[in-house]
Scaffold this motif. Structure first.
Motif, PDB file in Angstrom:
ATOM      1  N   GLY A 173      -8.104  -2.989  14.665  1.00  0.00           N
ATOM      2  CA  GLY A 173     -10.174  -3.339  15.030  1.00  0.00           C
ATOM      3  C   GLY A 173     -10.257  -4.793  14.266  1.00  0.00           C
ATOM      4  N   GLU A 174      -8.876  -5.214  13.015  1.00  0.00           N
ATOM      5  CA  GLU A 174      -9.060  -6.094  12.132  1.00  0.00           C
ATOM      6  C   GLU A 174      -8.562  -7.545  12.715  1.00  0.00           C
ATOM      7  OE1 GLU A 174     -10.290  -4.154   8.122  1.00  0.00           O
ATOM      8  OE2 GLU A 174      -8.702  -5.104   8.463  1.00  0.00           O
ATOM      9  N   LEU A 175      -9.093  -8.823  12.390  1.00  0.00           N
ATOM     10  CA  LEU A 175      -8.083  -9.988  12.686  1.00  0.00           C
ATOM     11  C   LEU A 175      -7.068 -10.251  11.654  1.00  0.00           C
ATOM     12  CD1 LEU A 175     -11.065 -13.084  13.727  1.00  0.00           C
ATOM     13  CD2 LEU A 175      -9.714 -10.378  14.878  1.00  0.00           C
ATOM     14  N   VAL A 176      -6.258 -11.092  11.645  1.00  0.00           N
ATOM     15  CA  VAL A 176      -5.277 -11.267  10.547  1.00  0.00           C
ATOM     16  C   VAL A 176      -4.912 -12.593  10.899  1.00  0.00           C
ATOM     17  CG1 VAL A 176      -2.839 -10.868   9.571  1.00  0.00           C
ATOM     18  CG2 VAL A 176      -4.147  -9.259  11.059  1.00  0.00           C
ATOM     19  N   LEU A 177      -5.248 -12.997   9.714  1.00  0.00           N
ATOM     20  CA  LEU A 177      -5.007 -14.733   9.754  1.00  0.00           C
ATOM     21  C   LEU A 177      -3.685 -14.513   8.877  1.00  0.00           C
ATOM     22  CD1 LEU A 177      -7.499 -17.912   8.800  1.00  0.00           C
ATOM     23  CD2 LEU A 177      -5.560 -17.204   7.842  1.00  0.00           C
ATOM     24  N   PHE A 196     -17.089 -15.969   7.941  1.00  0.00           N
ATOM     25  CA  PHE A 196     -17.966 -15.049   7.288  1.00  0.00           C
ATOM     26  C   PHE A 196     -17.777 -13.561   6.416  1.00  0.00           C
ATOM     27  CE2 PHE A 196     -18.338 -15.872  12.038  1.00  0.00           C
ATOM     28  CZ  PHE A 196     -19.199 -16.236  11.692  1.00  0.00           C
ATOM     29  N   PRO A 197     -18.151 -14.479   5.463  1.00  0.00           N
ATOM     30  CA  PRO A 197     -17.491 -13.352   3.556  1.00  0.00           C
ATOM     31  C   PRO A 197     -17.548 -12.211   3.855  1.00  0.00           C
ATOM     32  CG  PRO A 197     -19.604 -15.146   3.176  1.00  0.00           C
ATOM     33  CD  PRO A 197     -19.040 -15.186   4.976  1.00  0.00           C
ATOM     34  N   GLY A 198     -17.249 -10.794   3.736  1.00  0.00           N
ATOM     35  CA  GLY A 198     -16.933  -9.925   3.476  1.00  0.00           C
ATOM     36  C   GLY A 198     -16.684  -8.934   5.261  1.00  0.00           C
ATOM     37  N   GLU A 199     -16.330 -10.338   6.297  1.00  0.00           N
ATOM     38  CA  GLU A 199     -16.546  -9.682   7.714  1.00  0.00           C
ATOM     39  C   GLU A 199     -15.332 -10.062   7.877  1.00  0.00           C
ATOM     40  OE1 GLU A 199     -19.292  -9.614  10.267  1.00  0.00           O
ATOM     41  OE2 GLU A 199     -20.731 -10.954   8.066  1.00  0.00           O
ATOM     42  N   PHE A 200     -14.684 -11.356   8.212  1.00  0.00           N
ATOM     43  CA  PHE A 200     -13.417 -12.155   8.402  1.00  0.00           C
ATOM     44  C   PHE A 200     -13.577 -13.554   8.613  1.00  0.00           C
ATOM     45  CE2 PHE A 200     -16.831 -11.869  12.292  1.00  0.00           C
ATOM     46  CZ  PHE A 200     -16.218 -12.889  12.591  1.00  0.00           C
ATOM     47  N   GLY A 201     -12.257 -14.172   9.674  1.00  0.00           N
ATOM     48  CA  GLY A 201     -12.817 -15.525   8.920  1.00  0.00           C
ATOM     49  C   GLY A 201     -11.526 -16.204   9.967  1.00  0.00           C
ATOM     50  N   VAL A 202     -11.761 -17.332  10.934  1.00  0.00           N
ATOM     51  CA  VAL A 202     -11.052 -17.506  11.715  1.00  0.00           C
ATOM     52  C   VAL A 202     -10.657 -18.878  11.460  1.00  0.00           C
ATOM     53  CG1 VAL A 202     -10.558 -18.481  14.211  1.00  0.00           C
ATOM     54  CG2 VAL A 202     -12.201 -16.082  13.914  1.00  0.00           C
ATOM     55  N   ARG A 203      -9.596 -19.504  11.539  1.00  0.00           N
ATOM     56  CA  ARG A 203      -8.920 -21.027  11.640  1.00  0.00           C
ATOM     57  C   ARG A 203      -7.706 -21.154  11.966  1.00  0.00           C
ATOM     58  NH1 ARG A 203      -8.106 -21.063   6.393  1.00  0.00           N
ATOM     59  NH2 ARG A 203      -5.897 -21.041   6.364  1.00  0.00           N
ATOM     60  N   ILE A 204      -7.863 -22.326  13.622  1.00  0.00           N
ATOM     61  CA  ILE A 204      -6.778 -23.119  14.091  1.00  0.00           C
ATOM     62  C   ILE A 204      -6.125 -23.966  13.524  1.00  0.00           C
ATOM     63  CG2 ILE A 204      -5.779 -22.607  16.276  1.00  0.00           C
ATOM     64  CD1 ILE A 204      -8.668 -21.639  17.089  1.00  0.00           C
ATOM     65  N   GLU A 205      -4.823 -24.307  12.970  1.00  0.00           N
ATOM     66  CA  GLU A 205      -4.170 -25.494  13.109  1.00  0.00           C
ATOM     67  C   GLU A 205      -3.060 -26.010  13.436  1.00  0.00           C
ATOM     68  OE1 GLU A 205      -2.362 -27.184   8.245  1.00  0.00           O
ATOM     69  OE2 GLU A 205      -2.771 -24.937   9.133  1.00  0.00           O
ATOM     70  N   ASP A 206      -3.131 -27.614  13.311  1.00  0.00           N
ATOM     71  CA  ASP A 206      -1.941 -27.808  14.658  1.00  0.00           C
ATOM     72  C   ASP A 206      -1.696 -28.975  13.311  1.00  0.00           C
ATOM     73  OD1 ASP A 206      -1.726 -26.283  17.020  1.00  0.00           O
ATOM     74  OD2 ASP A 206      -3.632 -26.726  17.509  1.00  0.00           O
TER      75      ASP A 206
END
Length: 366
Positions: free
Chosen positions: A215-219, A330-340
């Motif tokens: 259920g969690e994101l993985v960066l 989002f501190p304490g929740e998740f982060g999203v980054r997309i890099e090219d």
């Protein structure tokens, strides 16, 4: 003329107008390894380049004499023991008096030691002339970066098939690094960032013992070095079905990534490109959650000029290779980054990375 001869000639043209008779590059245990490698091809940890109008000389110690003779297209001299006085004597023997030195890399201690040993010589700080030359890549350099990108993407594809809840972030990073080394990478370009769940909200999280959870994101921010040149790529996946907030964040970061890439072209400023991507997130009310710059140059180092940020004064030129990596955290929740990774061209950007990003990838959560 070899590529290294051309680079040294370009450097000399760049510095000779500043009233110096020579330029000195000193790499002590890796302190200026990228610049020395760029100018000579030498990959060891200790070397000195003396570049003058009519001649150039490479110095190293006995650990690297044979290696230097095979890698460097210059006369190779050897220093032993207290090497700074020996370098100074070489400068005097060449009849040199006013010597430029890159002040972006040279420590104050080394500068003072050179001055102390070099009575009668003047050492002139000249900023970062080699780094400035390195900003614009040749097609051969771009080819090496593209090879690093291809290997980076192959490894990312390999590890995503193996991600599962219960693995630790450190375990994922180590397995991937081992795969990269086995498949031909010189090294990883940086400590691989594997950040799961709330830790993905830390832009430069260090992979630790924490376990991946359903259920969690993985960066995954990953990259390798091939023939000295680096790659840098970030993707985010979900272990099991993500919630609506995560999906919406991903869609907005993807739109910002695309807007940033669309703004890359020769003549654009780093500030303008950053603004094009940042605007997407600001209009969605997420601007405060994007706390870093949009991107940076890449080459022999994973972070080099130019910069894409709100404070950048750089202007893009054809042949520069930069990352485009917007993110929200989002501190304490998740982060999203997309890099090219993209190459700057006259009328746009040539994208080097091809790993899918069209939608948030959902992996099995069990």
């Amino acid at each position: 003329m070899s590529e290294f001869q051309k680079r040294r000639a370009d450097l000399w043209r760049k510095v000779r107008g500043q009233g110096v008779e020579a330029f000195l590059v000193v790499n002590v245990e890796g302190s200026d390894q990228p610049n020395l490698r760029y100018l000579t091809g030498f990959t060891g940890t200790f070397g000195v380049l003396i570049l003058a109008a009519e001649e150039a000389l490479f110095l190293t110690d006995p650990r690297y004499t044979e290696q230097a003779q095979s890698q460097v297209d210059l006369p190779v001299g050897e220093v032993r023991g207290r090497w700074i006085p020996q370098v100074v004597e070489r400068l005097r023997a060449l009849g040199l008096r006013r010597v430029g030195i890159g002040s972006a890399r040279t420590t104050l201690h080394l500068f003072e030691e050179l001055k102390k040993a070099g009575e009668g010589l003047e050492f002139v700080p000249l900023g970062a002339p080699v780094e400035e030359l390195r900003r614009v890549k040749t097609e051969d350099e771009i080819r090496k970066i593209r090879e690093a990108v291809a290997l980076t993407e192959a490894g990312l594809s390999w590890i995503l098939k193996r991600l599962r809840p219960g693995m630790s972030e450190r375990e994922v990073a180590l397995e991937l690094e081992f795969w990269y080394r086995r498949e031909g990478a010189d090294d990883v370009a940086f400590d691989l960032i594997i950040a799961s769940g709330p830790r993905s909200a830390r832009p430069h999280h260090r992979a630790g013992p924490e376990r991946l959870r359903a259920g969690e994101l993985v960066l995954l921010d990953v990259g390798v070095r091939v023939d000295g040149y680096c790659a840098d790529l970030t993707r985010v996946v979900s272990l099991g079905r993500p919630d609506a907030k995560a999906v919406r964040a991903y869609e907005l970061v993807l739109a910002a990534n695309r807007a940033g890439i669309a703004a890359v072209r020769a003549g654009a400023s780093g500030r303008e490109v950053d603004a094009a991507a940042r605007r997407v997130l600001e209009e969605a009310g997420l601007g405060e959650l994007f706390g870093h710059g949009l991107g940076h140059g890449i080459g022999l180092e994973v972070h080099e000029g130019p910069r894409l940020s709100t404070a950048s004064e750089d202007v893009l030129a054809p042949g520069m290779v930069v990352t485009v990596e917007p993110g929200v955290y989002f501190p304490g929740e998740f982060g999203v980054r997309i890099e090219d990774l993209v190459v700057v061209e006259e009328n746009g950007a040539r994208v080097l990375s091809a790993f899918p990003k069209e939608e948030l990838v959902v992996l099995p959560g069990r």
